[in-house]
Design an enzyme around this catalytic site. Structure first.
Site, PDB file in Angstrom:
ATOM      1  N   GLY A 277      -0.708   1.835 -31.422  1.00 36.18           N
ATOM      2  CA  GLY A 277      -0.758   2.497 -32.619  1.00 36.18           C
ATOM      3  C   GLY A 277      -1.639   2.101 -33.673  1.00 36.18           C
ATOM      4  O   GLY A 277      -1.087   1.054 -33.704  1.00 36.18           O
TER       5      GLY A 277
ATOM      6  N   ARG B 276      -4.015   2.594 -25.767  1.00 35.98           N
ATOM      7  CA  ARG B 276      -3.383   2.536 -25.005  1.00 35.98           C
ATOM      8  C   ARG B 276      -3.040   2.050 -23.621  1.00 35.98           C
ATOM      9  O   ARG B 276      -3.881   3.686 -23.554  1.00 35.98           O
ATOM     10  CB  ARG B 276      -2.049   3.011 -25.548  1.00 35.98           C
ATOM     11  CG  ARG B 276      -1.191   3.417 -26.811  1.00 35.98           C
ATOM     12  CD  ARG B 276       0.224   4.015 -26.870  1.00 35.98           C
ATOM     13  NE  ARG B 276       0.505   4.312 -28.023  1.00 35.98           N
ATOM     14  CZ  ARG B 276       0.527   4.160 -28.897  1.00 35.98           C
ATOM     15  NH1 ARG B 276       0.767   3.113 -29.595  1.00 35.98           N
ATOM     16  NH2 ARG B 276       1.177   4.775 -29.913  1.00 35.98           N
TER      17      ARG B 276
ATOM     18  N   ASP C  92       4.675  -4.526 -29.921  1.00 33.34           N
ATOM     19  CA  ASP C  92       5.440  -5.887 -29.434  1.00 33.34           C
ATOM     20  C   ASP C  92       4.933  -5.568 -27.859  1.00 33.34           C
ATOM     21  O   ASP C  92       4.482  -6.487 -26.584  1.00 33.34           O
ATOM     22  CB  ASP C  92       7.065  -5.808 -29.122  1.00 33.34           C
ATOM     23  CG  ASP C  92       7.404  -4.589 -29.200  1.00 33.34           C
ATOM     24  OD1 ASP C  92       6.309  -3.501 -28.985  1.00 33.34           O
ATOM     25  OD2 ASP C  92       8.105  -4.389 -27.476  1.00 33.34           O
TER      26      ASP C  92
ATOM     27  N   THR D   8       1.732  -2.851 -36.860  1.00 38.11           N
ATOM     28  CA  THR D   8       2.804  -1.562 -36.433  1.00 38.11           C
ATOM     29  C   THR D   8       3.075  -1.115 -37.455  1.00 38.11           C
ATOM     30  O   THR D   8       3.789  -1.681 -38.237  1.00 38.11           O
ATOM     31  CB  THR D   8       3.485  -1.244 -34.910  1.00 38.11           C
ATOM     32  OG1 THR D   8       4.534  -0.636 -34.919  1.00 38.11           O
ATOM     33  CG2 THR D   8       4.179  -3.352 -35.137  1.00 38.11           C
TER      34      THR D   8
ATOM     35  N   ASP E 122       5.838   0.385 -37.562  1.00 37.36           N
ATOM     36  CA  ASP E 122       7.279   0.635 -37.226  1.00 37.36           C
ATOM     37  C   ASP E 122       8.201  -0.424 -37.891  1.00 37.36           C
ATOM     38  O   ASP E 122       9.219  -0.004 -38.095  1.00 37.36           O
ATOM     39  CB  ASP E 122       7.518   0.635 -36.115  1.00 37.36           C
ATOM     40  CG  ASP E 122       6.716   2.609 -35.167  1.00 37.36           C
ATOM     41  OD1 ASP E 122       6.942   3.304 -35.918  1.00 37.36           O
ATOM     42  OD2 ASP E 122       6.988   2.434 -33.533  1.00 37.36           O
TER      43      ASP E 122
ATOM     44  N   ASP F 272       9.015  -2.764 -35.885  1.00 40.37           N
ATOM     45  CA  ASP F 272      10.178  -3.036 -35.054  1.00 40.37           C
ATOM     46  C   ASP F 272       9.650  -4.988 -34.426  1.00 40.37           C
ATOM     47  O   ASP F 272      10.410  -4.384 -33.203  1.00 40.37           O
ATOM     48  CB  ASP F 272       9.945  -2.206 -33.856  1.00 40.37           C
ATOM     49  CG  ASP F 272       9.087  -1.637 -33.445  1.00 40.37           C
ATOM     50  OD1 ASP F 272       8.361  -2.450 -33.882  1.00 40.37           O
ATOM     51  OD2 ASP F 272       8.869  -1.227 -32.633  1.00 40.37           O
TER      52      ASP F 272
ATOM     53  N   ARG G 116      10.246   5.433 -32.833  1.00 45.11           N
ATOM     54  CA  ARG G 116      10.149   6.390 -31.883  1.00 45.11           C
ATOM     55  C   ARG G 116      11.443   5.100 -31.150  1.00 45.11           C
ATOM     56  O   ARG G 116      12.424   5.327 -30.929  1.00 45.11           O
ATOM     57  CB  ARG G 116       9.116   5.483 -30.571  1.00 45.11           C
ATOM     58  CG  ARG G 116       8.940   6.104 -29.885  1.00 45.11           C
ATOM     59  CD  ARG G 116       8.083   5.708 -28.763  1.00 45.11           C
ATOM     60  NE  ARG G 116       6.903   5.296 -28.745  1.00 45.11           N
ATOM     61  CZ  ARG G 116       5.462   4.830 -29.130  1.00 45.11           C
ATOM     62  NH1 ARG G 116       5.179   5.774 -27.937  1.00 45.11           N
ATOM     63  NH2 ARG G 116       4.811   3.988 -29.035  1.00 45.11           N
TER      64      ARG G 116
HETATM   65  O1  F6P Z   1       4.475   2.440 -33.049  1.00 45.14           O
HETATM   66  C1  F6P Z   1       4.174   3.400 -34.058  1.00 45.14           C
HETATM   67  C2  F6P Z   1       4.145   4.900 -33.645  1.00 45.14           C
HETATM   68  O2  F6P Z   1       2.994   5.762 -34.534  1.00 45.14           O
HETATM   69  C3  F6P Z   1       5.726   4.947 -33.357  1.00 45.14           C
HETATM   70  O3  F6P Z   1       6.104   5.429 -34.535  1.00 45.14           O
HETATM   71  C4  F6P Z   1       4.845   6.955 -32.465  1.00 45.14           C
HETATM   72  O4  F6P Z   1       5.717   7.161 -32.476  1.00 45.14           O
HETATM   73  C5  F6P Z   1       4.038   6.643 -32.152  1.00 45.14           C
HETATM   74  O5  F6P Z   1       3.264   5.458 -32.185  1.00 45.14           O
HETATM   75  C6  F6P Z   1       3.230   7.293 -31.469  1.00 45.14           C
HETATM   76  O6  F6P Z   1       2.105   7.470 -31.046  1.00 45.14           O
HETATM   77  P1  F6P Z   1       0.547   8.696 -30.387  1.00 45.14           P
HETATM   78  O7  F6P Z   1      -0.218   8.159 -31.767  1.00 45.14           O
HETATM   79  O8  F6P Z   1       0.281   7.365 -29.755  1.00 45.14           O
HETATM   80  O9  F6P Z   1       1.789   9.856 -30.036  1.00 45.14           O
END
Ligand code: F6P
Length: 328
Positions: free
Chosen positions: A16, A77, A108, A131, A133, A135, A177
């Protein structure tokens, strides 16, 4: 891993996106060029590595991007990189160009790919924690977190105006998430009555009880901030139960979603991205391989990529106590 002099490096953003990634790319490119390295920009993360979507970067390639959200290198991804065959293709593309060091800006999951890649192909990898998050264990900040939280706070403040005007209960869902940091930080900063996060089991009965108690005291305005990964199931699930248990209350939801991932990075994100980007190249030059660059207590922290595990379950009791006491 054999020690080899790094002369040509690749940089990519993966997973992301997060505000500040551009500032990190800029720092990697310019520090690399300062040291006489060739710097190659790899498009769309590991996908571009596999597909040889790679271009030589110049100092001017990263002009006027420090203030921009997203990532000029784009991101993805990449499932193919989980497979050995995919990683081998990536390695062959680097080898053909003579690239012998890699900087990975991501979370990660992206770091896990890098660990595997460096083990198999002897390419030193440096991670930069990017990120929203936050995390990742071992760093107080990840690139994008501060901006995302500020975006959430600004949005929640606006919702609060209308919530207050109507005496409503509002459930606001923020990103996260696997981690509740965005919910926790934005919730405390906006005076939320309840904050629901993946790291804690949500006790919906206790929330209902607290709302009923507040209703008895004529406190009708209540803000609940929930992380998308909360075990109860996010804003929709919480609203459904609250509507059943509190039929008289007016309950609305607002899902903030991807607005938290965009926008111009905050000053903090630009600064940490610049510092991490600079140090990632220094690490490659010093032979400090296969680590990721974090910041702890305002100092650089170098953590083995293998230890970049999800920072789950680390929410301090103190923070939860503050939420409870200040929400009265
Ligand atoms: O990892 C960052 C994040 O924004 C999370 O908080 C979220 O769940 C996810 O990416 C959403 O991913 P995507 O944009 O691929 O739906």
């Amino acid at each position: 891993m054999k020690m080899q002099k790094v002369t040509k490096i690749g940089v990519l953003t993966s997973g992301g996106d997060s505000p500040g990634m551009n500032a990190a790319i800029r720092a990697v490119v310019r520090t690399g060029i300062y040291h006489g390295l060739e710097v190659h920009g790899i498009m769309r993360g590991y996908q571009g590595l596999i597909e040889d979507d790679i271009q030589l970067m110049e100092s001017r390639s990263v002009a006027n991007i420090i203030q921009r959200g997203g990532t000029i290198l784009k991101t993805a991804r990449c499932k193919e990189f989980f497979e050995y065959e995919g990683r081998k293709k990536g390695y062959e593309n680097l080898k053909r160009r003579g690239v012998n060091g890699l900087v990975i800006i991501g979370g990660d999951g992206s770091f896990r790919g890098a660990v595997q890649f460096s083990k198999e192909f002897d390419i030193p990898c440096i991670g930069i924690a990017g990120t929203i998050d936050k995390d990742i264990l071992g760093t107080d900040f990840t690139i994008g977190f501060d901006t995302a939280v500020n975006t959430a706070v600004e949005a929640i403040d606006k919702v609060r105006d209308t919530m207050d005007a109507h005496d409503r209960i509002f459930i606001i869902e923020v990103m996260g998430r696997d981690a509740g940091y965005i919910a926790l930080h934005s919730g405390i900063a906006t005076g939320a009555e309840n904050i629901l996060i993946p790291e804690r089991k949500t006790d919906i009965d206790q929330i209902v009880e607290s709302l009923l108690e507040k209703e008895r005291r004529k406190k009708l305005v209540n803000l609940i901030v929930v992380a998308e990964g909360d075990d109860f199931g996010g804003a929709d699930a919480v609203q459904k139960v609250l509507k059943e248990k509190l039929p008289m209350a007016e309950i609305r939801i607002c899902i903030l979603g991807h607005i938290q991932r965009g926008g111009s990075p905050s000053c903090i994100d630009r600064l940490i991205a610049s510092r991490m980007g600079y140090h990632s190249v220094e690490c490659l030059l010093e032979g400090r391989y296969n680590i990721f660059v974090g910041i702890q207590n305002n100092k650089m922290n170098y953590i083995p990529l293998e230890n970049a595990v999800k920072n789950k379950g680390k929410i301090s009791e103190e923070w939860m106590k503050i939420v409870k006491i200040l929400a009265s």
